[in-house]
Scaffold this active site. Structure first.
Site, PDB file in Angstrom:
ATOM      1  N   THR A 109      -6.247   1.918  10.855  1.00 11.20           N
ATOM      2  CA  THR A 109      -6.124   2.449  12.222  1.00 11.20           C
ATOM      3  C   THR A 109      -6.953   1.635  13.220  1.00 11.20           C
ATOM      4  O   THR A 109      -6.495   1.361  14.334  1.00 11.20           O
ATOM      5  CB  THR A 109      -6.557   3.938  12.226  1.00 11.20           C
ATOM      6  OG1 THR A 109      -5.716   4.639  11.304  1.00 11.20           O
ATOM      7  CG2 THR A 109      -6.426   4.565  13.601  1.00 11.20           C
ATOM      8  N   THR A 122     -11.339   3.608   8.743  1.00 14.35           N
ATOM      9  CA  THR A 122     -11.584   3.717  10.189  1.00 14.35           C
ATOM     10  C   THR A 122     -12.488   4.912  10.510  1.00 14.35           C
ATOM     11  O   THR A 122     -12.184   6.036  10.098  1.00 14.35           O
ATOM     12  CB  THR A 122     -10.242   3.891  10.942  1.00 14.35           C
ATOM     13  OG1 THR A 122      -9.442   2.741  10.680  1.00 14.35           O
ATOM     14  CG2 THR A 122     -10.460   4.051  12.444  1.00 14.35           C
ATOM     15  N   ASP A 163       0.821  -1.210   0.000  1.00 14.92           N
ATOM     16  CA  ASP A 163       0.000   0.000   0.000  1.00 14.92           C
ATOM     17  C   ASP A 163       0.863   1.271   0.000  1.00 14.92           C
ATOM     18  O   ASP A 163       1.931   1.303   0.605  1.00 14.92           O
ATOM     19  CB  ASP A 163      -0.863  -0.038   1.279  1.00 14.92           C
ATOM     20  CG  ASP A 163      -2.170   0.686   1.112  1.00 14.92           C
ATOM     21  OD1 ASP A 163      -2.601   0.873  -0.029  1.00 14.92           O
ATOM     22  OD2 ASP A 163      -2.782   1.051   2.148  1.00 14.92           O
ATOM     23  N   GLY A 187      -6.569   7.739   9.243  1.00 14.29           N
ATOM     24  CA  GLY A 187      -6.474   7.980  10.693  1.00 14.29           C
ATOM     25  C   GLY A 187      -7.851   8.192  11.294  1.00 14.29           C
ATOM     26  O   GLY A 187      -8.873   7.947  10.648  1.00 14.29           O
ATOM     27  N   ASN A 193     -10.228   0.072   2.520  1.00 13.12           N
ATOM     28  CA  ASN A 193      -9.041  -0.099   3.367  1.00 13.12           C
ATOM     29  C   ASN A 193      -9.348   0.336   4.793  1.00 13.12           C
ATOM     30  O   ASN A 193      -9.815   1.457   5.019  1.00 13.12           O
ATOM     31  CB  ASN A 193      -7.897   0.787   2.867  1.00 13.12           C
ATOM     32  CG  ASN A 193      -7.317   0.297   1.551  1.00 13.12           C
ATOM     33  OD1 ASN A 193      -7.853  -0.602   0.926  1.00 13.12           O
ATOM     34  ND2 ASN A 193      -6.231   0.901   1.142  1.00 13.12           N
TER      35      ASN A 193
HETATM   36  P1  13P Z   1      -7.352   4.078   8.136  1.00 17.87           P
HETATM   37  O1  13P Z   1      -6.102   3.839   8.922  1.00 17.87           O
HETATM   38  O2  13P Z   1      -7.889   5.452   8.335  1.00 17.87           O
HETATM   39  O3  13P Z   1      -8.378   3.015   8.391  1.00 17.87           O
HETATM   40  O4  13P Z   1      -6.949   3.996   6.607  1.00 17.87           O
HETATM   41  C1  13P Z   1      -6.255   2.890   6.134  1.00 17.87           C
HETATM   42  C2  13P Z   1      -5.885   3.063   4.722  1.00 17.87           C
HETATM   43  O5  13P Z   1      -6.563   3.710   3.956  1.00 17.87           O
HETATM   44  C3  13P Z   1      -4.660   2.412   4.275  1.00 17.87           C
HETATM   45  O6  13P Z   1      -4.375   2.708   2.961  1.00 17.87           O
END
Ligand code: 13P
Length: 217
Positions: free
Chosen positions: A162, A140, A13, A110, A159
């Protein structure tokens, strides 16, 4: 992943450089993301196209990003959201040939300071134009009904990071507090994998993905 009975994608990623992404491909990642969303459109498209052709040499998929997802991967920055333009997303797809496209529709990496207001209109229009799967970063803290609506509007990959890191570290913290005399680090992390597994199982159900994997690899 090789030992798993189900098909597993191992995704690299937010790759930022050709060097790192090539290293990931050499290690066997089956999918890579080049995140050039901070670059001007032309440069993002040119660099993503190059990474896509490298990925294809390894028979791997490539994800690009257009528009700017807010927050930052480690939660240390508060980058402003710059929503994807559906027409530019199509142009970007045509210029790069990516297999998946991350879009910015009000989402951020985040923890959200307040519940995000996702632009489902932009998502729907983009999904109607771009023929490859769209990706939602910053899962998240997105309210559950919004996930469902996003999927109905054409979102294909989500995705979540967090939330899993938080569950993992909180479980370890509680375990450490409960065992002040334990010195074996392996016994101090507690059931942190279980905590993550439970969240992932719930997300698989919520996103309507249960039972959908099929072994054609
Ligand atoms: P979050 O940590 O906000 O869930 O996002 C994860 C993400 O998009 C990784 O690419």
């Amino acid at each position: 992943a090789k030992n798993c009975k189900m098909p597993v994608a191992v995704h690299f990623d937010h790759g930022k450089t050709e060097e790192k992404i090539t290293e990931a491909l050499e290690l066997g990642f089956t999918s890579v993301m080049f995140d050039g969303s901070h670059l001007p459109f032309e440069q993002n498209a040119a660099e993503t196209a190059k990474i896509n052709s490298i990925a294809k040499r390894f028979n791997a998929d490539c994800e690009g990003e257009i528009g700017c997802v807010g927050g930052s991967e480690d939660g240390s920055e508060n980058i402003a959201v710059n929503c994807t333009s559906p027409v530019q997303a199509l142009e970007f797809y045509k210029a790069t040939g990516v297999d998946a496209l991350a879009v910015a529709i009000g989402n951020a990496h985040g923890n959200y300071k307040q519940a995000p207001k996702l632009r489902f209109d932009i998502l729907e229009e983009t999904a109607g134009l771009v023929p490859v799967p769209l990706v939602l970063h910053g899962g998240t803290g997105i309210p559950e009904p919004d996930f469902i609506r996003a999927i109905q509007c054409g979102m294909n990959k989500i995705n979540v990071g967090t939330e899993l890191k938080y569950a993992c570290s909180q479980t370890a913290r509680a375990c450490m507090a409960a065992k002040p005399n334990e010195i074996d680090i392996r016994k101090l992390v507690g059931d942190n994998r279980k905590a993550c597994r439970e969240i992932v199982l719930h997300k698989i159900d919520l996103f309507g993905s249960a039972g959908k994997a099929h072994n054609e690899f």
